[in-house]
Design a protein around this motif. Structure first.
Motif, PDB file in Angstrom:
ATOM      1  N   ASN A   1      -7.331  12.373  -6.454  1.00  0.00           N
ATOM      2  CA  ASN A   1      -8.514  11.593  -6.068  1.00  0.00           C
ATOM      3  C   ASN A   1      -8.149  10.133  -5.806  1.00  0.00           C
ATOM      4  OD1 ASN A   1      -9.985  13.929  -6.417  1.00  0.00           O
ATOM      5  ND2 ASN A   1     -11.005  13.260  -8.281  1.00  0.00           N
ATOM      6  N   GLN A   2      -7.270   9.577  -6.636  1.00  0.00           N
ATOM      7  CA  GLN A   2      -6.827   8.192  -6.432  1.00  0.00           C
ATOM      8  C   GLN A   2      -6.095   8.056  -5.100  1.00  0.00           C
ATOM      9  OE1 GLN A   2      -4.518   7.654 -10.030  1.00  0.00           O
ATOM     10  NE2 GLN A   2      -6.087   6.341 -10.916  1.00  0.00           N
ATOM     11  N   PHE A   3      -5.314   9.062  -4.741  1.00  0.00           N
ATOM     12  CA  PHE A   3      -4.585   9.054  -3.473  1.00  0.00           C
ATOM     13  C   PHE A   3      -5.576   8.988  -2.310  1.00  0.00           C
ATOM     14  CE2 PHE A   3      -2.257  10.809   0.094  1.00  0.00           C
ATOM     15  CZ  PHE A   3      -0.942  10.402  -0.092  1.00  0.00           C
ATOM     16  N   HIS A   4      -6.590   9.854  -2.358  1.00  0.00           N
ATOM     17  CA  HIS A   4      -7.600   9.871  -1.298  1.00  0.00           C
ATOM     18  C   HIS A   4      -8.351   8.533  -1.240  1.00  0.00           C
ATOM     19  CE1 HIS A   4      -7.585  14.117   0.080  1.00  0.00           C
ATOM     20  NE2 HIS A   4      -7.080  14.331  -1.119  1.00  0.00           N
TER      21      HIS A   4
ATOM     22  N   PHE B   1       1.746  11.355   2.822  1.00  0.00           N
ATOM     23  CA  PHE B   1       2.475  10.122   2.524  1.00  0.00           C
ATOM     24  C   PHE B   1       3.522   9.840   3.595  1.00  0.00           C
ATOM     25  CE2 PHE B   1       6.324   8.146   0.878  1.00  0.00           C
ATOM     26  CZ  PHE B   1       5.831   6.899   0.553  1.00  0.00           C
ATOM     27  N   GLU B   2       4.266  10.864   3.971  1.00  0.00           N
ATOM     28  CA  GLU B   2       5.316  10.689   4.982  1.00  0.00           C
ATOM     29  C   GLU B   2       4.726  10.186   6.302  1.00  0.00           C
ATOM     30  OE1 GLU B   2       8.317  13.572   7.386  1.00  0.00           O
ATOM     31  OE2 GLU B   2       8.306  13.814   5.214  1.00  0.00           O
TER      32      GLU B   2
ATOM     33  N   ASP C   1       0.838  -1.202   0.000  1.00  0.00           N
ATOM     34  CA  ASP C   1       0.000   0.000   0.000  1.00  0.00           C
ATOM     35  C   ASP C   1       0.876   1.257   0.000  1.00  0.00           C
ATOM     36  OD1 ASP C   1      -2.229  -1.680   0.144  1.00  0.00           O
ATOM     37  OD2 ASP C   1      -2.352  -1.529   2.336  1.00  0.00           O
ATOM     38  N   ILE C   2       1.922   1.223   0.808  1.00  0.00           N
ATOM     39  CA  ILE C   2       2.857   2.354   0.877  1.00  0.00           C
ATOM     40  C   ILE C   2       3.524   2.542  -0.491  1.00  0.00           C
ATOM     41  CG2 ILE C   2       4.902   3.283   2.051  1.00  0.00           C
ATOM     42  CD1 ILE C   2       2.768   2.882   4.125  1.00  0.00           C
ATOM     43  N   ARG C   3       3.908   1.443  -1.118  1.00  0.00           N
ATOM     44  CA  ARG C   3       4.535   1.532  -2.451  1.00  0.00           C
ATOM     45  C   ARG C   3       3.561   2.136  -3.467  1.00  0.00           C
ATOM     46  NH1 ARG C   3       6.870  -3.464  -0.820  1.00  0.00           N
ATOM     47  NH2 ARG C   3       5.277  -4.651  -1.931  1.00  0.00           N
ATOM     48  N   TYR C   4       2.299   1.752  -3.358  1.00  0.00           N
ATOM     49  CA  TYR C   4       1.291   2.285  -4.273  1.00  0.00           C
ATOM     50  C   TYR C   4       1.140   3.800  -4.088  1.00  0.00           C
ATOM     51  CZ  TYR C   4      -3.195   3.092  -6.556  1.00  0.00           C
ATOM     52  OH  TYR C   4      -4.207   3.585  -7.357  1.00  0.00           O
ATOM     53  N   LEU C   5       1.076   4.252  -2.838  1.00  0.00           N
ATOM     54  CA  LEU C   5       0.986   5.700  -2.588  1.00  0.00           C
ATOM     55  C   LEU C   5       2.204   6.423  -3.152  1.00  0.00           C
ATOM     56  CD1 LEU C   5      -0.391   6.225   1.044  1.00  0.00           C
ATOM     57  CD2 LEU C   5      -1.584   6.557  -1.138  1.00  0.00           C
ATOM     58  N   LYS C   6       3.368   5.820  -2.993  1.00  0.00           N
ATOM     59  CA  LYS C   6       4.601   6.425  -3.506  1.00  0.00           C
ATOM     60  C   LYS C   6       4.540   6.552  -5.035  1.00  0.00           C
ATOM     61  CE  LYS C   6       9.492   6.381  -2.543  1.00  0.00           C
ATOM     62  NZ  LYS C   6      10.519   5.770  -1.709  1.00  0.00           N
TER      63      LYS C   6
END
Length: 181
Positions: A80-83, A132-133, A50-55
């Protein structure tokens, strides 16, 4: 008396937002509360992938930011995808369903009230990086607050524009009558 189903409730919410029967203020108030909470849950439940996807989403956002005005729509799509990714990570089908409805139609509000300025995208990108951080470091309370503030700040910008356009604060139409949409 007829019992409401979740499908009927979802359909009603979808119609309210799709046809802008929900005021900018009401939408922001809901998003500030819910999305902050969802971000906190997302931090607690996110997996490494999930973290990799956000990155990866951040990298896409940066590319669209660098495109300037021509990258505006794609940047907002990635935002929007991030949210929605945070809603996915929270792993609560109710939050995910309601936020999906909102994000399926929120572009109407952004198109109408959010200024298409590079400074707006830069601020948005900075916020996403900070969120993200916090997610990456497992800081649930910080992510909650950052998302809440992010939604608040961008709503304030849209409300300022709506005011300049003569749209009532708790309306989505120029003269304050939601039936005019």
């Amino acid at each position: 008396m007829k019992t409401l189903t979740t499908h009927e409730v979802s359909e009603s919410l979808d119609l309210l937002i799709r046809f802008q029967r929900v005021s900018l203020r009401d939408l922001a108030e809901f998003r500030e509360g819910v999305e902050g909470m969802v971000a906190g849950l997302a931090v607690e439940r996110a997996k490494k992938e999930d973290i990799r996807y956000l990155k990866a989403l951040l990298a896409d956002a940066k590319n669209h930011l660098d495109e300037g005005y021509s990258g505006w729509d794609e940047f907002i799509r990635v935002d929007n995808q991030f949210h929605m990714a945070l809603a996915d990570f929270a792993n609560n089908p109710i939050y995910k369903s309601v936020l999906r409805i909102i994000y399926d139609h929120i572009h109407r509000y952004f198109d109408r009230f959010l200024p298409r300025e590079k400074a707006v995208l830069k601020k948005n990108y900075q916020d996403l990086c900070e969120i993200f951080e916090a997610v990456e470091k497992g800081q649930a309370a910080k992510a909650h607050l950052l998302v809440q503030n992010h939604v608040y700040e961008f709503n304030r910008i849209m409300e300022e524009n709506a005011k300049q356009m003569g749209v009532a604060k708790n309306s989505s139409t120029p003269d304050g009558d939601p039936s005019d949409v």
